[in-house]
Design a protein around this motif. Structure first.
Motif, short mmCIF file in Angstrom:
data_model
loop_
_atom_site.label_atom_id
_atom_site.label_comp_id
_atom_site.label_asym_id
_atom_site.label_seq_id
_atom_site.Cartn_x
_atom_site.Cartn_y
_atom_site.Cartn_z
N ALA A 195 0.81 -1.22 0.00
CA ALA A 195 0.00 0.00 0.00
C ALA A 195 0.84 1.27 0.00
CB ALA A 195 -0.95 -0.01 1.19
N ARG A 196 2.08 1.18 0.43
CA ARG A 196 2.95 2.37 0.42
C ARG A 196 3.15 2.92 -0.99
NH1 ARG A 196 7.88 -1.44 1.58
NH2 ARG A 196 8.75 -1.59 -0.49
N TYR A 197 2.92 2.09 -2.00
CA TYR A 197 3.10 2.53 -3.38
C TYR A 197 1.93 3.37 -3.89
CZ TYR A 197 6.79 -0.95 -3.23
OH TYR A 197 7.91 -1.68 -2.88
N ALA A 198 0.88 3.51 -3.10
CA ALA A 198 -0.29 4.30 -3.50
C ALA A 198 -0.05 5.79 -3.30
CB ALA A 198 -1.52 3.87 -2.71
N GLY A 199 0.92 6.16 -2.48
CA GLY A 199 1.13 7.56 -2.12
C GLY A 199 1.83 8.38 -3.19
N GLU A 200 1.98 9.66 -2.88
CA GLU A 200 2.60 10.62 -3.80
C GLU A 200 4.05 10.28 -4.12
OE1 GLU A 200 1.79 13.42 -5.68
OE2 GLU A 200 -0.15 12.46 -5.36
N SER A 201 4.76 9.66 -3.18
CA SER A 201 6.18 9.40 -3.42
C SER A 201 6.42 8.44 -4.58
CB SER A 201 6.86 8.88 -2.15
OG SER A 201 6.28 7.67 -1.74
N TYR A 202 5.38 7.70 -4.98
CA TYR A 202 5.52 6.81 -6.13
C TYR A 202 4.62 7.21 -7.30
CZ TYR A 202 8.62 3.65 -3.69
OH TYR A 202 9.70 3.11 -3.05
N ALA A 203 4.01 8.38 -7.23
CA ALA A 203 3.15 8.83 -8.33
C ALA A 203 3.92 8.95 -9.64
CB ALA A 203 2.49 10.16 -7.97
N TRP A 204 5.20 9.23 -9.56
CA TRP A 204 6.02 9.42 -10.75
C TRP A 204 6.08 8.16 -11.63
CZ3 TRP A 204 9.97 6.18 -11.70
CH2 TRP A 204 10.47 5.44 -10.62
N VAL A 205 5.82 6.96 -11.06
CA VAL A 205 5.93 5.75 -11.89
C VAL A 205 4.93 5.76 -13.03
CG1 VAL A 205 6.90 4.35 -10.01
CG2 VAL A 205 4.43 4.27 -10.47
N GLU A 206 3.88 6.55 -12.90
CA GLU A 206 2.90 6.64 -13.97
C GLU A 206 3.47 7.36 -15.21
OE1 GLU A 206 -0.76 8.04 -12.25
OE2 GLU A 206 -0.68 6.48 -10.71
N GLU A 207 4.62 8.02 -15.04
CA GLU A 207 5.30 8.67 -16.17
C GLU A 207 6.10 7.66 -17.00
OE1 GLU A 207 7.74 11.91 -14.79
OE2 GLU A 207 6.27 12.43 -13.27
N LEU A 208 6.34 6.48 -16.46
CA LEU A 208 7.09 5.46 -17.20
C LEU A 208 6.20 4.86 -18.28
CD1 LEU A 208 8.78 3.53 -14.23
CD2 LEU A 208 9.88 5.17 -15.78
N ASP A 209 6.73 4.75 -19.48
CA ASP A 209 5.96 4.06 -20.51
C ASP A 209 6.32 2.57 -20.47
OD1 ASP A 209 8.33 3.63 -22.04
OD2 ASP A 209 8.00 5.45 -23.20
N ALA A 210 5.66 1.79 -21.30
CA ALA A 210 5.87 0.34 -21.29
C ALA A 210 7.33 -0.01 -21.58
CB ALA A 210 4.95 -0.34 -22.30
N GLY A 211 7.96 0.74 -22.47
CA GLY A 211 9.37 0.49 -22.79
C GLY A 211 10.29 0.77 -21.62
#
Length: 177
Positions: free
Chosen positions: A67-83
């Motif tokens: 659940a720690r991955y739901a927070g703002e500190s990991y929001a940046w992972v949504e910027e990663l594309d599939a590649g």
């Protein structure tokens, strides 16, 4: 102004030793730069965490510990594309260079104060042949072949020797099986 990398494509070897992400504000950009420039890299514990965060945010894995991955500190992972994600996932935990020729700087007996290289008159550059193994955190001495090393030790080791108790209590996956 940022720091400039003195690197010559086709002449210099750049090896990134893990934790490419979670160490600054431009995580996705770091991954894309490493991919674009063709740098070699190995996975660190922060890279593993980013991959877990990607899976968690897509709903592919669940659990209270994640659940720690739901927070703002990991929001940046949504910027990663599939590649980007595939590139991170494909990174090995070690890279071996059995016959790497490296340049080292040797200090030959100056009375200069420790840490004062400018005052050391006997510095010289030496080219040597060394067997090199790159890993993010550490290797347990005496555990051979390399494939028997635990991923957890290679990505999270904080001591020179992993305790037997800690390895048994939280076993990490092994490289190669």
């Amino acid at each position: 102004p940022g720091t400039q990398l003195s690197w010559r494509r086709g002449k210099d070897l750049v090896v990134l030793l893990g934790d490419l992400v979670n160490k600054g504000p431009k995580n996705a950009e770091v991954v894309r730069l490493a991919r674009r420039l063709g740098f070699l890299a190995i996975r660190g514990n922060h890279d593993d965490a980013a991959l877990q965060a990607c899976a968690y945010r897509r709903g592919e894995v669940a659990g209270e510990a994640l659940a720690r991955y739901a927070g703002e500190s990991y929001a940046w992972v949504e910027e990663l594309d599939a590649g980007d994600e595939a590139w991170l996932r494909a990174l090995p935990y070690t890279l071996s260079f059995p016959d790497l020729v490296i340049r080292t700087t040797l200090h030959g007996g100056s009375n200069a104060a420790a840490g004062s290289l400018a005052a050391a008159p006997s510095l010289r550059s030496v080219w040597s042949l060394w067997p090199v193994v790159c890993v993010h955190a550490g290797l347990v001495p005496g555990v051979l072949p390399l494939e028997r090393q635990a991923v957890r030790d290679m990505t999270q080791m904080r001591d020179l020797v992993a305790s037997v108790d800690s390895r048994a209590a939280v076993p990490g996956p092994r490289v190669g099986g």
